[in-house]
Design a protein around this motif. Structure first.
Motif, PDB file in Angstrom:
ATOM      1  N   MET A   1       1.012  -1.375   0.179  1.00 54.57           N
ATOM      2  CA  MET A   1       0.015  -0.022  -0.082  1.00 54.57           C
ATOM      3  C   MET A   1       0.943   1.340   0.146  1.00 54.57           C
ATOM      4  SD  MET A   1      -2.875  -1.133  -0.357  1.00 54.57           S
ATOM      5  CE  MET A   1      -4.077   0.185  -0.007  1.00 54.57           C
ATOM      6  N   SER A   2       1.800   1.375   0.778  1.00 59.44           N
ATOM      7  CA  SER A   2       2.931   2.459   1.033  1.00 59.44           C
ATOM      8  C   SER A   2       3.534   2.575  -0.483  1.00 59.44           C
ATOM      9  CB  SER A   2       3.947   2.271   2.028  1.00 59.44           C
ATOM     10  OG  SER A   2       3.121   2.239   3.390  1.00 59.44           O
ATOM     11  N   LEU A   3       3.933   1.330  -1.010  1.00 60.75           N
ATOM     12  CA  LEU A   3       4.743   1.592  -2.255  1.00 60.75           C
ATOM     13  C   LEU A   3       3.689   2.068  -3.607  1.00 60.75           C
ATOM     14  CD1 LEU A   3       7.232  -1.401  -1.827  1.00 60.75           C
ATOM     15  CD2 LEU A   3       7.873   1.101  -1.757  1.00 60.75           C
ATOM     16  N   CYS A   4       2.604   1.435  -3.443  1.00 59.69           N
ATOM     17  CA  CYS A   4       1.817   1.743  -4.314  1.00 59.69           C
ATOM     18  C   CYS A   4       1.515   3.367  -4.443  1.00 59.69           C
ATOM     19  CB  CYS A   4       0.170   1.089  -4.212  1.00 59.69           C
ATOM     20  SG  CYS A   4      -0.981   1.364  -5.559  1.00 59.69           S
ATOM     21  N   GLN A   5       1.249   4.013  -3.364  1.00 62.69           N
ATOM     22  CA  GLN A   5       1.019   5.226  -3.137  1.00 62.69           C
ATOM     23  C   GLN A   5       2.197   6.130  -3.668  1.00 62.69           C
ATOM     24  OE1 GLN A   5      -1.859   6.715  -2.007  1.00 62.69           O
ATOM     25  NE2 GLN A   5      -0.825   8.332  -3.249  1.00 62.69           N
ATOM     26  N   MET A   6       3.449   5.517  -3.484  1.00 66.88           N
ATOM     27  CA  MET A   6       4.745   6.270  -3.942  1.00 66.88           C
ATOM     28  C   MET A   6       4.564   6.061  -5.580  1.00 66.88           C
ATOM     29  SD  MET A   6       7.529   5.018  -1.301  1.00 66.88           S
ATOM     30  CE  MET A   6       8.868   5.071  -2.321  1.00 66.88           C
ATOM     31  N   ALA A   7       4.248   5.133  -6.110  1.00 68.90           N
ATOM     32  CA  ALA A   7       4.445   4.761  -7.466  1.00 68.90           C
ATOM     33  C   ALA A   7       3.265   5.680  -8.301  1.00 68.90           C
ATOM     34  CB  ALA A   7       4.037   3.490  -7.933  1.00 68.90           C
ATOM     35  N   LEU A   8       2.070   5.800  -7.530  1.00 69.59           N
ATOM     36  CA  LEU A   8       0.934   6.851  -8.018  1.00 69.59           C
ATOM     37  C   LEU A   8       1.583   8.192  -8.125  1.00 69.59           C
ATOM     38  CD1 LEU A   8      -2.218   5.301  -6.573  1.00 69.59           C
ATOM     39  CD2 LEU A   8      -1.414   5.218  -8.908  1.00 69.59           C
ATOM     40  N   ASN A   9       2.168   8.541  -7.031  1.00 63.65           N
ATOM     41  CA  ASN A   9       2.699  10.045  -7.155  1.00 63.65           C
ATOM     42  C   ASN A   9       4.163  10.070  -8.191  1.00 63.65           C
ATOM     43  OD1 ASN A   9       1.460  10.902  -4.992  1.00 63.65           O
ATOM     44  ND2 ASN A   9       2.944  10.112  -3.325  1.00 63.65           N
ATOM     45  N   LEU A  10       4.662   9.301  -8.395  1.00 63.39           N
ATOM     46  CA  LEU A  10       5.651   9.155  -9.351  1.00 63.39           C
ATOM     47  C   LEU A  10       4.969   9.324 -10.937  1.00 63.39           C
ATOM     48  CD1 LEU A  10       8.389   6.670  -8.130  1.00 63.39           C
ATOM     49  CD2 LEU A  10       8.473   9.169  -8.458  1.00 63.39           C
ATOM     50  N   TYR A  11       3.775   8.686 -11.012  1.00 60.39           N
ATOM     51  CA  TYR A  11       3.249   8.684 -12.215  1.00 60.39           C
ATOM     52  C   TYR A  11       2.657  10.139 -12.509  1.00 60.39           C
ATOM     53  CZ  TYR A  11       3.432   3.481 -12.453  1.00 60.39           C
ATOM     54  OH  TYR A  11       3.952   2.142 -12.731  1.00 60.39           O
ATOM     55  N   MET A  12       1.977  10.755 -11.536  1.00 64.18           N
ATOM     56  CA  MET A  12       1.427  11.851 -11.433  1.00 64.18           C
ATOM     57  C   MET A  12       2.697  12.955 -11.996  1.00 64.18           C
ATOM     58  SD  MET A  12      -1.497  11.897  -8.325  1.00 64.18           S
ATOM     59  CE  MET A  12      -0.947  13.327  -7.788  1.00 64.18           C
ATOM     60  N   GLN A  13       3.729  12.835 -11.602  1.00 65.57           N
ATOM     61  CA  GLN A  13       4.651  13.462 -11.651  1.00 65.57           C
ATOM     62  C   GLN A  13       5.455  13.047 -13.253  1.00 65.57           C
ATOM     63  OE1 GLN A  13       7.921  13.533  -8.829  1.00 65.57           O
ATOM     64  NE2 GLN A  13       6.258  13.311  -7.192  1.00 65.57           N
ATOM     65  N   LYS A  14       4.811  12.197 -13.875  1.00 65.51           N
ATOM     66  CA  LYS A  14       5.274  11.797 -15.198  1.00 65.51           C
ATOM     67  C   LYS A  14       6.707  11.100 -15.035  1.00 65.51           C
ATOM     68  CE  LYS A  14       2.683  15.179 -17.726  1.00 65.51           C
ATOM     69  NZ  LYS A  14       1.273  14.561 -17.435  1.00 65.51           N
ATOM     70  N   ARG A  15       7.086  10.500 -14.084  1.00 65.79           N
ATOM     71  CA  ARG A  15       8.119   9.843 -13.730  1.00 65.79           C
ATOM     72  C   ARG A  15       7.758   8.205 -13.815  1.00 65.79           C
ATOM     73  NH1 ARG A  15      10.230  12.443  -8.561  1.00 65.79           N
ATOM     74  NH2 ARG A  15      11.961  10.879  -8.748  1.00 65.79           N
ATOM     75  N   TYR A  16       7.136   7.815 -14.981  1.00 63.66           N
ATOM     76  CA  TYR A  16       6.880   6.408 -15.447  1.00 63.66           C
ATOM     77  C   TYR A  16       7.617   5.179 -15.102  1.00 63.66           C
ATOM     78  CZ  TYR A  16       3.040   9.505 -17.584  1.00 63.66           C
ATOM     79  OH  TYR A  16       2.284  10.452 -17.453  1.00 63.66           O
TER      80      TYR A  16
END
Length: 97
Positions: free
Chosen positions: A18-33
């Motif tokens: 759950m914690s890591l998923c939130q980090m990934a979503l934040n990266l996606y929002m920053q276009k750091r795919y």
């Protein structure tokens, strides 16, 4: 011990996922795919350990989302990411697009 070790540690895997998923979503929002995709692939290895049928499917979708993000197919990545979050038994804790 009446429960398997995997069943006992599943909540820890889930909390980490759950914690890591939130980090990934934040990266996606920053276009750091690419960075987010690496995290999602790891998250998929955690979710598969939870003894819940939807978690195994969620793991598959999470991995597919990461693969699409890596290839630059952002809309397909978003589609599978949403699918994964929608079937997660704890999805109320993960926010994203």
């Amino acid at each position: 011990m009446s429960q398997s070790l995997e069943t006992l540690v599943a909540p820890f895997y889930c909390n980490a996922a759950m914690s890591l998923c939130q980090m990934a979503l934040n990266l996606y929002m920053q276009k750091r795919y690419a960075e987010g995709a690496k995290i999602c692939k790891f998250v998929s290895t955690l979710c598969v350990h939870k003894p819940h049928p939807s978690c195994k499917l969620e793991s598959k979708y999470c991995y597919l989302a990461a693969t699409f993000y890596e290839k630059g197919a952002i809309s397909k990545g978003e589609e599978f990411c949403r699918k994964a979050r929608s079937i997660c038994p704890r999805n109320f804790r993960v926010f994203g697009d």
